[in-house]
Design a protein around this motif. Structure first.
Motif, PDB file in Angstrom:
ATOM      1  N   ILE A   1       0.848  -1.194   0.000  1.00  0.00           N
ATOM      2  CA  ILE A   1       0.000   0.000   0.000  1.00  0.00           C
ATOM      3  C   ILE A   1       0.888   1.250   0.000  1.00  0.00           C
ATOM      4  CG2 ILE A   1      -1.709   1.288   1.361  1.00  0.00           C
ATOM      5  CD1 ILE A   1      -2.500  -1.618   2.356  1.00  0.00           C
ATOM      6  N   VAL A   2       0.721   2.048  -1.026  1.00  0.00           N
ATOM      7  CA  VAL A   2       1.569   3.238  -1.152  1.00  0.00           C
ATOM      8  C   VAL A   2       0.749   4.529  -1.089  1.00  0.00           C
ATOM      9  CG1 VAL A   2       3.397   2.094  -2.441  1.00  0.00           C
ATOM     10  CG2 VAL A   2       1.505   3.143  -3.683  1.00  0.00           C
ATOM     11  N   ASN A   3      -0.572   4.393  -1.102  1.00  0.00           N
ATOM     12  CA  ASN A   3      -1.440   5.575  -0.999  1.00  0.00           C
ATOM     13  C   ASN A   3      -1.985   5.656   0.420  1.00  0.00           C
ATOM     14  OD1 ASN A   3      -1.735   6.856  -3.757  1.00  0.00           O
ATOM     15  ND2 ASN A   3      -2.063   4.691  -4.252  1.00  0.00           N
ATOM     16  N   LEU A   4      -1.621   6.733   1.116  1.00  0.00           N
ATOM     17  CA  LEU A   4      -2.011   6.891   2.520  1.00  0.00           C
ATOM     18  C   LEU A   4      -2.734   8.217   2.728  1.00  0.00           C
ATOM     19  CD1 LEU A   4       1.343   5.722   4.200  1.00  0.00           C
ATOM     20  CD2 LEU A   4      -0.705   4.358   3.790  1.00  0.00           C
ATOM     21  N   LEU A   5      -3.721   8.231   3.612  1.00  0.00           N
ATOM     22  CA  LEU A   5      -4.402   9.473   3.974  1.00  0.00           C
ATOM     23  C   LEU A   5      -3.956   9.833   5.382  1.00  0.00           C
ATOM     24  CD1 LEU A   5      -6.576  11.285   2.486  1.00  0.00           C
ATOM     25  CD2 LEU A   5      -8.203  10.381   4.139  1.00  0.00           C
ATOM     26  N   ALA A   6      -3.229  10.948   5.510  1.00  0.00           N
ATOM     27  CA  ALA A   6      -2.611  11.331   6.786  1.00  0.00           C
ATOM     28  C   ALA A   6      -3.544  12.256   7.569  1.00  0.00           C
ATOM     29  CB  ALA A   6      -1.287  12.039   6.518  1.00  0.00           C
ATOM     30  N   LEU A   7      -3.927  11.791   8.760  1.00  0.00           N
ATOM     31  CA  LEU A   7      -4.900  12.529   9.568  1.00  0.00           C
ATOM     32  C   LEU A   7      -4.412  12.674  10.989  1.00  0.00           C
ATOM     33  CD1 LEU A   7      -7.425  10.068   8.213  1.00  0.00           C
ATOM     34  CD2 LEU A   7      -7.825  12.515   7.868  1.00  0.00           C
ATOM     35  N   ARG A   8      -4.843  13.744  11.631  1.00  0.00           N
ATOM     36  CA  ARG A   8      -4.514  13.831  13.052  1.00  0.00           C
ATOM     37  C   ARG A   8      -5.393  12.882  13.858  1.00  0.00           C
ATOM     38  NH1 ARG A   8      -4.124  18.957  17.110  1.00  0.00           N
ATOM     39  NH2 ARG A   8      -6.377  19.070  17.232  1.00  0.00           N
ATOM     40  N   GLY A   9      -6.668  12.750  13.467  1.00  0.00           N
ATOM     41  CA  GLY A   9      -7.610  11.957  14.259  1.00  0.00           C
ATOM     42  C   GLY A   9      -8.213  12.803  15.360  1.00  0.00           C
ATOM     43  N   ASP A  10      -9.182  12.228  16.051  1.00  0.00           N
ATOM     44  CA  ASP A  10      -9.864  12.928  17.140  1.00  0.00           C
ATOM     45  C   ASP A  10      -9.622  12.184  18.432  1.00  0.00           C
ATOM     46  OD1 ASP A  10     -11.162  15.070  15.751  1.00  0.00           O
ATOM     47  OD2 ASP A  10     -12.430  13.553  14.801  1.00  0.00           O
ATOM     48  N   PRO A  11      -9.791  12.876  19.586  1.00  0.00           N
ATOM     49  CA  PRO A  11      -9.589  12.181  20.861  1.00  0.00           C
ATOM     50  C   PRO A  11     -10.540  10.985  20.978  1.00  0.00           C
ATOM     51  CG  PRO A  11      -9.851  14.550  21.192  1.00  0.00           C
ATOM     52  CD  PRO A  11     -10.150  14.279  19.757  1.00  0.00           C
ATOM     53  N   PRO A  12     -10.019   9.816  21.363  1.00  0.00           N
ATOM     54  CA  PRO A  12     -10.900   8.651  21.482  1.00  0.00           C
ATOM     55  C   PRO A  12     -11.934   8.892  22.585  1.00  0.00           C
ATOM     56  CG  PRO A  12      -8.615   8.100  22.056  1.00  0.00           C
ATOM     57  CD  PRO A  12      -8.638   9.551  21.741  1.00  0.00           C
ATOM     58  N   GLY A  13     -13.097   8.328  22.461  1.00  0.00           N
ATOM     59  CA  GLY A  13     -14.149   8.515  23.482  1.00  0.00           C
ATOM     60  C   GLY A  13     -14.992   9.727  23.147  1.00  0.00           C
ATOM     61  N   ASP A  14     -14.415  10.909  23.260  1.00  0.00           N
ATOM     62  CA  ASP A  14     -15.154  12.137  22.972  1.00  0.00           C
ATOM     63  C   ASP A  14     -14.429  12.892  21.852  1.00  0.00           C
ATOM     64  OD1 ASP A  14     -16.479  14.491  22.857  1.00  0.00           O
ATOM     65  OD2 ASP A  14     -15.864  15.204  24.842  1.00  0.00           O
TER      66      ASP A  14
ATOM     67  N   PRO B   1       3.053  11.869  23.971  1.00  0.00           N
ATOM     68  CA  PRO B   1       4.293  12.575  24.344  1.00  0.00           C
ATOM     69  C   PRO B   1       5.434  12.410  23.337  1.00  0.00           C
ATOM     70  CG  PRO B   1       3.739  10.816  25.911  1.00  0.00           C
ATOM     71  CD  PRO B   1       2.559  10.987  25.008  1.00  0.00           C
ATOM     72  N   GLU B   2       5.409  11.295  22.610  1.00  0.00           N
ATOM     73  CA  GLU B   2       6.464  11.116  21.601  1.00  0.00           C
ATOM     74  C   GLU B   2       5.871  11.057  20.197  1.00  0.00           C
ATOM     75  OE1 GLU B   2       8.443   7.628  23.028  1.00  0.00           O
ATOM     76  OE2 GLU B   2       8.791   8.653  24.929  1.00  0.00           O
ATOM     77  N   GLY B   3       4.728  11.720  20.040  1.00  0.00           N
ATOM     78  CA  GLY B   3       4.041  11.655  18.754  1.00  0.00           C
ATOM     79  C   GLY B   3       4.116  12.956  17.988  1.00  0.00           C
ATOM     80  N   VAL B   4       3.089  13.215  17.211  1.00  0.00           N
ATOM     81  CA  VAL B   4       3.019  14.473  16.456  1.00  0.00           C
ATOM     82  C   VAL B   4       1.747  15.215  16.835  1.00  0.00           C
ATOM     83  CG1 VAL B   4       4.350  13.556  14.502  1.00  0.00           C
ATOM     84  CG2 VAL B   4       1.852  13.473  14.414  1.00  0.00           C
ATOM     85  N   GLU B   5       1.793  16.529  16.648  1.00  0.00           N
ATOM     86  CA  GLU B   5       0.668  17.368  17.078  1.00  0.00           C
ATOM     87  C   GLU B   5      -0.362  17.542  15.950  1.00  0.00           C
ATOM     88  OE1 GLU B   5       0.717  19.755  20.125  1.00  0.00           O
ATOM     89  OE2 GLU B   5      -1.401  19.774  19.587  1.00  0.00           O
ATOM     90  N   TYR B   6       0.130  17.725  14.728  1.00  0.00           N
ATOM     91  CA  TYR B   6      -0.771  18.037  13.615  1.00  0.00           C
ATOM     92  C   TYR B   6      -0.516  17.103  12.422  1.00  0.00           C
ATOM     93  CZ  TYR B   6      -1.676  22.313  16.186  1.00  0.00           C
ATOM     94  OH  TYR B   6      -2.031  23.202  17.163  1.00  0.00           O
ATOM     95  N   ALA B   7      -1.554  17.002  11.580  1.00  0.00           N
ATOM     96  CA  ALA B   7      -1.442  16.128  10.402  1.00  0.00           C
ATOM     97  C   ALA B   7      -0.283  16.552   9.501  1.00  0.00           C
ATOM     98  CB  ALA B   7      -2.757  16.147   9.625  1.00  0.00           C
ATOM     99  N   GLU B   8      -0.008  17.846   9.477  1.00  0.00           N
ATOM    100  CA  GLU B   8       1.095  18.338   8.635  1.00  0.00           C
ATOM    101  C   GLU B   8       2.409  17.589   8.944  1.00  0.00           C
ATOM    102  OE1 GLU B   8       1.836  22.506   9.415  1.00  0.00           O
ATOM    103  OE2 GLU B   8       3.849  22.329   8.573  1.00  0.00           O
ATOM    104  N   GLU B   9       2.646  17.353  10.242  1.00  0.00           N
ATOM    105  CA  GLU B   9       3.885  16.653  10.630  1.00  0.00           C
ATOM    106  C   GLU B   9       3.850  15.191  10.174  1.00  0.00           C
ATOM    107  OE1 GLU B   9       4.585  17.590  15.003  1.00  0.00           O
ATOM    108  OE2 GLU B   9       2.826  18.779  14.487  1.00  0.00           O
TER     109      GLU B   9
END
Ligand SMILES: Cc1cc2nc3c(=O)[nH]c(=O)nc-3n(C[C@H](O)[C@H](O)[C@H](O)COP(=O)(O)OP(=O)(O)OC[C@H]3O[C@@H](n4cnc5c(N)ncnc54)[C@H](O)[C@@H]3O)c2cc1C
Length: 317
Positions: free
Chosen positions: A116-129, A138-146
């Motif tokens: 799979i070479v086509n990916l849709l990069a998303l930040r996602g939403d907080p799980p639950g709410d 803490p060791e991730g990314v803040e925004y989809a741009e990153e």
């Protein structure tokens, strides 16, 4: 990096989404979105929908990425099966929710291993709410741009991002929303798929804003997301969770169709939903939309009826 075909199922280089939609012989191709099934019964339904759509030749199919571990594993597995066991071109979604950068690298590698070479990069939403406070790993990314940058660094992937005709619900205003979309495109995304919407004008204004702010990035396709509504209760829930809105005129029309009984009149709601999705599609085609992306909820029939109305599919059996 492995690509589809290396395992012998489909020889040749896997096309990017932009290549696929721009080389499609139809003036406006279509694509469909599935979500990972939660159990065996849902999985059977998903595969029925996959096989039905396979006959209708969508430009691509996308598979969403959930919040929990097992549903995430299913996205990877099913996207891989679509890549190797069908003739469809999959786009796998991935989000930054609860993932360290090292896990994100591993996830991208798992997709690559499955061709799979086509990916849709998303930040996602907080799980639950989904509308609650966003907390970065803490060791991730803040925004989809990153995430776009990270994926591009990892190999020859083709990356898409999300866009929002009504503006993202966390954006201060539409100008900020456009600014951050442009940042994702400048970071290396090739196209965007919009959140579903119900006013074509909102899509056209988004396109105009992007072109006006950056004509170069404005060349990149903005693929409109459409939901053929089949249930009022369901669309209200989807819209609430995504922070968008049903326009008052439509809410009123759907409520009238649903009736006042204890159970909504699904057949009447469906009629309104199919008619609306057809009319929106016709207008989007006339306005030169690059592709129509349908949220199927893993059912094929409503989307197929819209495609039939548009002359893009035979009458469903
Ligand atoms: C087509 C489509 C598919 C989707 N698929 C999934 C899925 O599979 N799984 C899932 O969980 N969710 C999915 N979503 C939902 C999506 O994850 C949420 O809408 C999420 O809230 C925003 O994601 P994003 O990638 O647009 O985030 P971002 O682009 O990171 O934006 C998030 C917010 O931050 C703002 N922003 C961006 N950059 C900055 C910055 N540098 N400084 C300040 N503010 C900034 C933006 O304006 C926006 O308000 C999908 C949405 C769409 C439209």
């Amino acid at each position: 990096m492995r690509q589809t075909g290396v395992r012998g199922m489909r020889p040749g280089r896997t096309p990017s989404i932009v290549e696929r939609i721009t080389s499609d012989p139809r003036s406006t191709p279509f694509s469909v979105e599935f979500y990972p099934p939660r159990n065996e019964k849902e999985e059977q339904r998903l595969w029925r929908a996959v096989r039905t759509f396979e006959q209708l030749h969508p430009a691509f199919v996308s598979l969403t990425y959930g919040a929990g571990g097992s549903t995430r594993d299913r996205t990877v597995r099913i996207a891989g099966q679509i890549a190797t066991e069908t003739t469809l071109l999959p786009v796998a979604h991935l989000t930054a929710v609860d993932h360290s950068i090292s896990e994100l690298r591993g996830l991208v590698g798992s997709y690559a291993d499955r061709g799979i070479v086509n990916l849709l990069a998303l930040r996602g939403d907080p799980p639950g709410d989904p509308l609650g406070d966003w907390v970065m790993h803490p060791e991730g990314v803040e925004y989809a741009e990153e995430l776009v940058r990270l994926i591009r660094e990892l190999g020859d992937f083709h990356v898409g991002v999300a866009s929002f005709p009504e503006g993202h619900y966390r954006a201060k205003d539409l100008d900020h929303d456009t600014y951050y979309l442009l940042n994702k495109l400048r970071a290396g995304a090739d196209y965007s798929i919009t959140q579903m919407f119900f006013e074509v004008e909102d899509y056209l204004r988004l396109r105009d804003r992007v072109v006006a702010a950056d004509p170069v990035q404005g060349e990149k396709p903005i693929i409109p997301g459409l939901l053929p509504i089949t249930s009022l209760k369901q669309v209200r829930k989807i819209v609430e969770l995504s922070g968008s809105q049903i326009p008052p005129y439509l809410e009123e029309r759907l409520a009238r169709a649903a009736g006042s009984g204890p159970e909504e009149d699904r057949a009447e709601v469906r009629k309104v939903g199919i008619e609306l999705a057809t009319k929106m599609s016709e207008r989007l085609i006339a306005e030169g939309a690059p592709c129509l992306h349908f949220c199927t909820l893993n059912f094929s029939r409503a989307t197929q009826e819209v495609l039939t109305n548009l002359g893009l599919a035979p009458v469903p059996a």
